[in-house]
Design a protein around this motif. Sequence first.
Motif, PDB file in Angstrom:
ATOM      1  N   THR A 192     -12.774   1.163  -4.029  1.00 51.83           N
ATOM      2  CA  THR A 192     -12.927   2.139  -5.102  1.00 51.83           C
ATOM      3  C   THR A 192     -11.888   1.857  -6.171  1.00 51.83           C
ATOM      4  O   THR A 192     -10.701   1.741  -5.869  1.00 51.83           O
ATOM      5  CB  THR A 192     -12.721   3.574  -4.564  1.00 51.83           C
ATOM      6  OG1 THR A 192     -13.649   3.798  -3.512  1.00 51.83           O
ATOM      7  CG2 THR A 192     -12.926   4.603  -5.657  1.00 51.83           C
ATOM      8  N   LYS A 206      -4.546   2.798   0.175  1.00 50.80           N
ATOM      9  CA  LYS A 206      -4.499   3.031  -1.273  1.00 50.80           C
ATOM     10  C   LYS A 206      -3.264   2.352  -1.832  1.00 50.80           C
ATOM     11  O   LYS A 206      -2.215   2.331  -1.191  1.00 50.80           O
ATOM     12  CB  LYS A 206      -4.444   4.529  -1.579  1.00 50.80           C
ATOM     13  CG  LYS A 206      -5.679   5.276  -1.154  1.00 50.80           C
ATOM     14  CD  LYS A 206      -5.575   6.740  -1.497  1.00 50.80           C
ATOM     15  CE  LYS A 206      -6.808   7.488  -1.018  1.00 50.80           C
ATOM     16  NZ  LYS A 206      -6.733   8.922  -1.342  1.00 50.80           N
ATOM     17  N   ARG A 207      -3.427   1.817  -3.033  1.00 51.65           N
ATOM     18  CA  ARG A 207      -2.292   1.180  -3.704  1.00 51.65           C
ATOM     19  C   ARG A 207      -2.487   1.266  -5.205  1.00 51.65           C
ATOM     20  O   ARG A 207      -3.606   1.419  -5.703  1.00 51.65           O
ATOM     21  CB  ARG A 207      -2.136  -0.272  -3.280  1.00 51.65           C
ATOM     22  CG  ARG A 207      -3.213  -1.185  -3.837  1.00 51.65           C
ATOM     23  CD  ARG A 207      -2.955  -2.619  -3.467  1.00 51.65           C
ATOM     24  NE  ARG A 207      -3.882  -3.508  -4.151  1.00 51.65           N
ATOM     25  CZ  ARG A 207      -3.903  -4.794  -4.004  1.00 51.65           C
ATOM     26  NH1 ARG A 207      -3.046  -5.383  -3.202  1.00 51.65           N
ATOM     27  NH2 ARG A 207      -4.743  -5.547  -4.664  1.00 51.65           N
ATOM     28  N   HIS A 258     -11.447   0.579   2.044  1.00 49.19           N
ATOM     29  CA  HIS A 258     -11.867   1.071   3.354  1.00 49.19           C
ATOM     30  C   HIS A 258     -12.162  -0.157   4.214  1.00 49.19           C
ATOM     31  O   HIS A 258     -12.993  -0.983   3.841  1.00 49.19           O
ATOM     32  CB  HIS A 258     -13.123   1.932   3.246  1.00 49.19           C
ATOM     33  CG  HIS A 258     -12.911   3.204   2.493  1.00 49.19           C
ATOM     34  ND1 HIS A 258     -13.256   4.419   3.005  1.00 49.19           N
ATOM     35  CD2 HIS A 258     -12.382   3.456   1.266  1.00 49.19           C
ATOM     36  CE1 HIS A 258     -12.958   5.371   2.132  1.00 49.19           C
ATOM     37  NE2 HIS A 258     -12.427   4.796   1.072  1.00 49.19           N
ATOM     38  N   PHE A 276       0.827  -1.195   0.000  1.00 48.15           N
ATOM     39  CA  PHE A 276       0.000   0.000   0.000  1.00 48.15           C
ATOM     40  C   PHE A 276       0.867   1.252   0.000  1.00 48.15           C
ATOM     41  O   PHE A 276       1.879   1.320   0.677  1.00 48.15           O
ATOM     42  CB  PHE A 276      -0.950  -0.014   1.197  1.00 48.15           C
ATOM     43  CG  PHE A 276      -1.922  -1.151   1.134  1.00 48.15           C
ATOM     44  CD1 PHE A 276      -3.059  -1.062   0.349  1.00 48.15           C
ATOM     45  CD2 PHE A 276      -1.678  -2.320   1.822  1.00 48.15           C
ATOM     46  CE1 PHE A 276      -3.948  -2.122   0.260  1.00 48.15           C
ATOM     47  CE2 PHE A 276      -2.559  -3.390   1.746  1.00 48.15           C
ATOM     48  CZ  PHE A 276      -3.697  -3.286   0.969  1.00 48.15           C
ATOM     49  N   VAL A 281      -8.194   3.504   5.738  1.00 45.20           N
ATOM     50  CA  VAL A 281      -8.246   3.666   4.288  1.00 45.20           C
ATOM     51  C   VAL A 281      -6.854   3.388   3.733  1.00 45.20           C
ATOM     52  O   VAL A 281      -5.879   4.033   4.112  1.00 45.20           O
ATOM     53  CB  VAL A 281      -8.710   5.081   3.889  1.00 45.20           C
ATOM     54  CG1 VAL A 281      -8.729   5.227   2.368  1.00 45.20           C
ATOM     55  CG2 VAL A 281     -10.084   5.383   4.474  1.00 45.20           C
ATOM     56  N   GLU A 335      -0.474   4.401   0.568  1.00 44.35           N
ATOM     57  CA  GLU A 335      -1.030   5.421   1.454  1.00 44.35           C
ATOM     58  C   GLU A 335      -1.940   4.765   2.475  1.00 44.35           C
ATOM     59  O   GLU A 335      -2.641   3.804   2.171  1.00 44.35           O
ATOM     60  CB  GLU A 335      -1.826   6.433   0.621  1.00 44.35           C
ATOM     61  CG  GLU A 335      -2.259   7.657   1.357  1.00 44.35           C
ATOM     62  CD  GLU A 335      -2.926   8.670   0.432  1.00 44.35           C
ATOM     63  OE1 GLU A 335      -3.865   9.336   0.899  1.00 44.35           O
ATOM     64  OE2 GLU A 335      -2.512   8.792  -0.734  1.00 44.35           O
ATOM     65  N   CYS A 336      -1.922   5.292   3.694  1.00 45.07           N
ATOM     66  CA  CYS A 336      -2.751   4.779   4.779  1.00 45.07           C
ATOM     67  C   CYS A 336      -3.287   5.953   5.583  1.00 45.07           C
ATOM     68  O   CYS A 336      -2.532   6.847   5.956  1.00 45.07           O
ATOM     69  CB  CYS A 336      -1.929   3.849   5.677  1.00 45.07           C
ATOM     70  SG  CYS A 336      -2.807   3.282   7.148  1.00 45.07           S
ATOM     71  N   ILE A 339      -4.890   3.838  -9.328  1.00 43.57           N
ATOM     72  CA  ILE A 339      -4.868   3.655  -7.876  1.00 43.57           C
ATOM     73  C   ILE A 339      -6.225   3.127  -7.421  1.00 43.57           C
ATOM     74  O   ILE A 339      -7.267   3.651  -7.809  1.00 43.57           O
ATOM     75  CB  ILE A 339      -4.590   4.998  -7.150  1.00 43.57           C
ATOM     76  CG1 ILE A 339      -3.267   5.600  -7.592  1.00 43.57           C
ATOM     77  CG2 ILE A 339      -4.656   4.831  -5.634  1.00 43.57           C
ATOM     78  CD1 ILE A 339      -2.045   4.847  -7.135  1.00 43.57           C
ATOM     79  N   GLU A 340      -6.203   2.071  -6.589  1.00 43.52           N
ATOM     80  CA  GLU A 340      -7.437   1.586  -5.985  1.00 43.52           C
ATOM     81  C   GLU A 340      -7.382   1.831  -4.485  1.00 43.52           C
ATOM     82  O   GLU A 340      -6.314   1.970  -3.906  1.00 43.52           O
ATOM     83  CB  GLU A 340      -7.684   0.105  -6.306  1.00 43.52           C
ATOM     84  CG  GLU A 340      -6.619  -0.851  -5.861  1.00 43.52           C
ATOM     85  CD  GLU A 340      -6.882  -2.271  -6.331  1.00 43.52           C
ATOM     86  OE1 GLU A 340      -7.973  -2.581  -6.823  1.00 43.52           O
ATOM     87  OE2 GLU A 340      -5.976  -3.095  -6.188  1.00 43.52           O
ATOM     88  N   GLU A 341      -8.567   1.895  -3.895  1.00 42.42           N
ATOM     89  CA  GLU A 341      -8.689   2.289  -2.494  1.00 42.42           C
ATOM     90  C   GLU A 341      -9.560   1.281  -1.757  1.00 42.42           C
ATOM     91  O   GLU A 341     -10.588   0.855  -2.261  1.00 42.42           O
ATOM     92  CB  GLU A 341      -9.335   3.673  -2.475  1.00 42.42           C
ATOM     93  CG  GLU A 341      -9.463   4.322  -1.144  1.00 42.42           C
ATOM     94  CD  GLU A 341     -10.015   5.733  -1.294  1.00 42.42           C
ATOM     95  OE1 GLU A 341     -11.105   5.984  -0.740  1.00 42.42           O
ATOM     96  OE2 GLU A 341      -9.373   6.576  -1.956  1.00 42.42           O
TER      97      GLU A 341
END
Length: 173
Positions: free
Chosen positions: A144, A82-83, A161, A43, A80, A45-46, A157-159
């Motif tokens: 997402t 993101k990667r 939650h 990932f 959350v 972003e966190c 980028i997918e997210e």
Amino acid sequence: MSDVFLLPAFRFRVTLTRVVGGGTNSKAAAPLDPGVLDHEGQFAECSGLDLEADVKEYLEGGRNDRVVRRVGRVKLVPIVLKRGMFSADARSTADAALWTWLTHMVSGRLPVTRYDGRIQVYGPHLRTPLATWTFDRGLPQKVTGPTLNAKTGEIAIEELHIVHEGLRMEVRG
């Protein structure tokens, strides 16, 4: 005054471990089903490392100069992650693990797969984490897909939650 070391926000690792069994203390490692999330540290972003106390206010009759405050429940926000979307090679299809986790849950596939998570922050040149957050019994709330735009050269980028049942910051010592 002592020296202070600020933690970098870019050296972190996310680990998701499948919870085995239905209880809150059932945490043995287990083989993962094909198509179920089994990746570590992928990932970019966190966010969602938040705890907020729900404080209740009580107004007492005859006491106009004060408000009594009592501790309520904690509010947990989703983690959350993101990667970048990826595939094994240029000819393979995209990794669908995040989507598979959510679609298995909403389609009623039993047992519902839960993951415990660990987010570790590392200092430069260090192999031992300086800060660790853990969450319990996570479920996917939302996935997402990427925003697609032919005018840019951005990475897809997918997210994800993840809602959970508890968040702690652990310290070494």
